[in-house]
Structures are given as C-alpha cells and as structure tokens.
Design an enzyme around this catalytic site. Structure first.
Site, PDB file in Angstrom:
ATOM      1  N   ARG A  81      68.722 103.569  -4.219  1.00 47.60           N
ATOM      2  CA  ARG A  81      68.900 102.651  -3.087  1.00 47.60           C
ATOM      3  C   ARG A  81      69.817 103.267  -2.025  1.00 47.60           C
ATOM      4  O   ARG A  81      69.611 103.073  -0.822  1.00 47.60           O
ATOM      5  CB  ARG A  81      69.436 101.301  -3.574  1.00 47.60           C
ATOM      6  CG  ARG A  81      69.342 100.223  -2.507  1.00 47.60           C
ATOM      7  CD  ARG A  81      69.631  98.842  -3.052  1.00 47.60           C
ATOM      8  NE  ARG A  81      70.966  98.754  -3.612  1.00 47.60           N
ATOM      9  CZ  ARG A  81      71.406  97.722  -4.327  1.00 47.60           C
ATOM     10  NH1 ARG A  81      70.616  96.684  -4.574  1.00 47.60           N
ATOM     11  NH2 ARG A  81      72.640  97.706  -4.806  1.00 47.60           N
ATOM     12  N   LYS A 183      71.584  98.711   2.122  1.00 50.85           N
ATOM     13  CA  LYS A 183      72.955  98.255   1.897  1.00 50.85           C
ATOM     14  C   LYS A 183      73.848  98.940   2.924  1.00 50.85           C
ATOM     15  O   LYS A 183      74.493  99.958   2.633  1.00 50.85           O
ATOM     16  CB  LYS A 183      73.376  98.580   0.454  1.00 50.85           C
ATOM     17  CG  LYS A 183      74.460  97.663  -0.067  1.00 50.85           C
ATOM     18  CD  LYS A 183      74.493  97.675  -1.579  1.00 50.85           C
ATOM     19  CE  LYS A 183      75.710  96.961  -2.123  1.00 50.85           C
ATOM     20  NZ  LYS A 183      75.784  95.554  -1.796  1.00 50.85           N
ATOM     21  N   GLU A 219      68.303  84.990   1.050  1.00 46.88           N
ATOM     22  CA  GLU A 219      69.251  85.304  -0.017  1.00 46.88           C
ATOM     23  C   GLU A 219      70.608  84.729   0.322  1.00 46.88           C
ATOM     24  O   GLU A 219      70.798  84.091   1.362  1.00 46.88           O
ATOM     25  CB  GLU A 219      69.332  86.810  -0.250  1.00 46.88           C
ATOM     26  CG  GLU A 219      69.809  87.624   0.938  1.00 46.88           C
ATOM     27  CD  GLU A 219      69.967  89.110   0.588  1.00 46.88           C
ATOM     28  OE1 GLU A 219      70.374  89.422  -0.531  1.00 46.88           O
ATOM     29  OE2 GLU A 219      69.703  89.949   1.461  1.00 46.88           O
TER      30      GLU A 219
HETATM   31  N1  PLP Z   1      72.084  90.867  -1.736  1.00 46.52           N
HETATM   32  C1  PLP Z   1      73.149  91.329  -1.080  1.00 46.52           C
HETATM   33  C2  PLP Z   1      73.263  91.034   0.367  1.00 46.52           C
HETATM   34  C3  PLP Z   1      74.126  92.071  -1.767  1.00 46.52           C
HETATM   35  O1  PLP Z   1      75.211  92.531  -1.133  1.00 46.52           O
HETATM   36  C4  PLP Z   1      73.973  92.331  -3.140  1.00 46.52           C
HETATM   37  C5  PLP Z   1      74.938  93.151  -3.857  1.00 46.52           C
HETATM   38  O2  PLP Z   1      74.763  94.304  -4.058  1.00 46.52           O
HETATM   39  C6  PLP Z   1      72.838  91.830  -3.783  1.00 46.52           C
HETATM   40  C7  PLP Z   1      71.915  91.092  -3.053  1.00 46.52           C
HETATM   41  C8  PLP Z   1      72.599  92.085  -5.224  1.00 46.52           C
HETATM   42  O3  PLP Z   1      72.152  93.384  -5.438  1.00 46.52           O
HETATM   43  P1  PLP Z   1      72.422  94.114  -6.811  1.00 46.52           P
HETATM   44  O4  PLP Z   1      71.862  93.233  -7.868  1.00 46.52           O
HETATM   45  O5  PLP Z   1      71.683  95.396  -6.708  1.00 46.52           O
HETATM   46  O6  PLP Z   1      73.881  94.283  -6.923  1.00 46.52           O
HETATM   47  C1  COI Z   2      77.690  93.949  -5.107  1.00 48.67           C
HETATM   48  O1  COI Z   2      77.263  93.019  -5.785  1.00 48.67           O
HETATM   49  O2  COI Z   2      77.879  95.069  -5.586  1.00 48.67           O
HETATM   50  C2  COI Z   2      77.994  93.793  -3.706  1.00 48.67           C
HETATM   51  O3  COI Z   2      78.030  94.784  -3.034  1.00 48.67           O
HETATM   52  C3  COI Z   2      78.225  92.455  -3.187  1.00 48.67           C
HETATM   53  C4  COI Z   2      79.372  92.334  -2.235  1.00 48.67           C
HETATM   54  C5  COI Z   2      80.689  92.526  -2.868  1.00 48.67           C
HETATM   55  C6  COI Z   2      79.170  93.071  -0.977  1.00 48.67           C
END
Ligand code: PLP
Ligand code: COI
Length: 339
Positions: A81, A183, A219
């Site tokens: 990612r 991200k 989301e």
């Molecule tokens: N959506 C957003 C905007 C986020 O910042 C995060 C955190 O990383 C997620 C979703 C969840 O992603 P992940 O499960 O890969 O941590």
């Molecule tokens: C995560 O879940 O790792 C995130 O980046 C969420 C937030 C702290 C930005």
C-alpha cells in the site's frame, strides 16, 4: 521513561522510543539507512512535503505472542500500500524487503517498549515517506526521506470494545478521483475539521458519505465501516475514494472462512441502515470498534446497543485478535515472526 509505562492502560498517544530508522533517496537511489536516537528530522524549509503535501505513511503493529515471540500481521500488505501511495504522488517506492527490514530493525531496537502478551497493548509502527530537498515549484521533490518509528499503544477509540457513536459529516475527506485510496497526509488534513465538529458534539468521530452523491457510506475518519445484516451477512462499502483497509479485507476473509458468513463489498446507502443489526469500524489502530449508533439528519440510528457489543462483532474481534497474537491458526502468509 520506559520504566514508567503502564502497558495495560495505554491510549493512542505519541511516546518517544529509543530508536527509529531513517533512509535517504538521493541521486536516484535509496541509501542503506540507519537506526538513530534522534527523533527530530532536519529538512529544508522548501521541502515539498511541507508545502504541497508530498508525503505518505503507513500504520501497522507488532504483537507479542504467548510463547514470548513477536510478530507482524500482514506486513507485506502495508508495504504494497505504501508503494501504491508512492505511485500516486510520484515518489520513489520502497521495496517490500526494505520496508520489512526497516520495520523489523525498529521493533528489535525497541523491544523494551513492546506491550506484553495479554496487556491489551501493541507496538504501533509508523513508516513515513516525505519529499525533501530544495524546490519551490509544484513538482515532485528531488530528494526523499523514509523513516520508521514506533510506540506502544492501546485502543484508538478510548473504550476499546465498547460501542461508540458517530455522526455523518457534511464534509468530504477525499474527492471521487482524488487520493482517498492512498494513505497520504492530505486526506487527514482535510478530515480534521469534520472530526473536531463531531467530537465537540459528543461523538467519537464522523462517517463520510460518497463525495459525488452524498447518499452512500464511505468510511470513518481513521477506519473502514462494516455492517452485519439480519440474515448474518457481512457487508462493507465499495468505493474508489476510501482507504483499502487491510483489517477490512482480513475480516471479509475471516467472516467467510472462519465464521461461515456470506460477505460482500457493495453500496451501503445511509438511508438503509435498518438492514444492519450490528455495525463496526475496523482498522489497525481502531482494531474493531463496535458502532453504537450513527447520527444522520438529527436522527440517531442505533444498531445493536449503545452500551453493549453485539455477538457477531464480538466474534469477529475475538477471531481477528486471536490470529494477530498467534492464539489461533492464521491463513497462510498472514503472520511474520520477527527473528
Ligand atoms: N481508513 C482510514 C482513513 C485509515 O486511516 C485507516 C487506517 O489505516 C483505515 C481505514 C484502516 O486501514 P488498515 O486496516 O489497513 O489499518
Ligand atoms: C491506522 O489505523 O494505522 C491509522 O493510520 C489510523 C490513524 C491513526 C490515522
């Protein structure tokens, strides 16, 4: 400092640990990189990351396991990612091997900060890549910095597995063809005002709707959304402007293969919340946070309960966290022990 950490009562706050990894991209290549004790970055005032937001990051965790080991959960997915974010912002990619080696070296150098198995805490790892160097035109930087630091954390939403309420925001966090799938810091800067409004009104965070029609759930500010229907299906929104959550894709797999549920990614209309008997927010930081209710147009739609986690969300939480800490056999390739 580390002697004073109460690993059973951590929040999601910055704690300075002893070492971080830092590597520079100059003259068209990444250097070896090194661990350093200095937690201050020294970068030029005209660095493109500071002016034009040319930066991206990741978030993952290291988990202490019952047998005294330490593991990553699906770290290759975070590495991929980050590469996708780099492609979108025209930044040089980090190889999967370099990403994993950097995270591993940081965990090993900060093992004193790893919350013990059973404490409820984990070691949160924050890789970050920024455009630096001297440049003032709107164009990609000619130098880059990649760093990885870590800190012990507890639940992102303060009550862990207790339900929280969210409110629907009128703001968009990302444009339909913007950077919502990556991200990158700009998405989060754009979301701060909506988050602040929600918190001031007594909500844990806000829910974004799709930026084109404002009719479908996207989301949460820092996590994806999922709902459980009356007939026990796991449903999560499909959209080109949400972050592809690694936790969400893990839950889709676990719901189907471990809990024998039907699963789908599909449009989730904000005026059709009645079809869900439970709902949750999922992410690395949020883990699984049950959603008590969602406020939309002055109406609070309550799912299972505002105070008690529902049975399916609880089962998903138990399954996911047991896999992350090595208590339950994981699908192949999900767990990477740190040697
Ligand atoms: N959506 C957003 C905007 C986020 O910042 C995060 C955190 O990383 C997620 C979703 C969840 O992603 P992940 O499960 O890969 O941590
Ligand atoms: C995560 O879940 O790792 C995130 O980046 C969420 C937030 C702290 C930005």
């Amino acid at each position: 400092m580390k002697e004073k950490i109460d690993f059973s009562n951590l929040g999601f706050n910055y704690i300075k640990t002893d070492y971080r990894y830092i590597s520079y991209w100059r003259d068209g290549q990444w250097d070896e990189g090194t661990l350093t004790e200095d937690n201050t970055l020294h970068i030029g005032e005209s660095s493109p990351c500071l002016h034009y937001g040319q930066q991206c990051f990741e978030g993952l965790k290291a988990y202490a396991t019952k047998n005294g080991g330490v593991s990553f959960f699906r770290i290759q997915e975070n590495a991929k990612r980050l590469q996708s974010s780099c492609q979108r912002l025209l930044m040089p990619e980090i190889s999967i091997e370099k990403f994993i080696a950097a995270c591993e070296s940081v965990v090993k150098a900060n093992l004193d900060y790893l919350p013990p198995y059973g404490s409820g805490g984990t070691l949160y790892i924050r890789p970050m890549l920024i455009g630096i160097g001297n440049s003032i035109a709107v164009k990609p930087a000619d130098e880059y910095l990649f760093t990885v630091f870590c800190m012990p954390v507890g639940p992102y939403f303060k009550d862990g597995l207790s339900p929280v309420n969210f409110m629907v925001s009128d703001f968009d966090r990302a444009a339909a063809n913007g950077t919502g799938q990556q991200k990158v810091g700009g998405n989060y800067a754009a979301s701060m005002i909506a988050h602040e409004i929600a918190v001031k009104k007594g909500f844990a965070d806000c829910i974004y709707l799709d930026p084109t029609t404002h009719t479908k759930i996207e989301e949460v500010g820092a996590a994806n959304f999922f709902g459980i229907t009356k007939d026990n299906r796991f449903i999560t929104p499909v959209s080109s402007s949400i972050l592809p959550s690694i936790t969400k894709y893990s839950l889709l797999y676990l719901a189907e293969h471990y809990l024998s549920m039907q699963v789908s990614e599909e449009d989730v209309y904000i005026d059709e919340l009645d079809k869900f008997v439970e709902a949750g927010a999922c992410g690395t930081a949020a883990v699984i946070t049950p959603i008590g209710g969602i406020l939309h147009h002055d109406h609070l739609h309550v799912f299972h309960s505002e105070t008690e986690v529902g049975p399916v969300v609880k089962k998903l939480y138990d399954t996911l966290t047991a896999i992350q800490t090595g208590d339950l056999e994981a699908p192949e390739g999900w767990i990477r022990p740190i040697s």
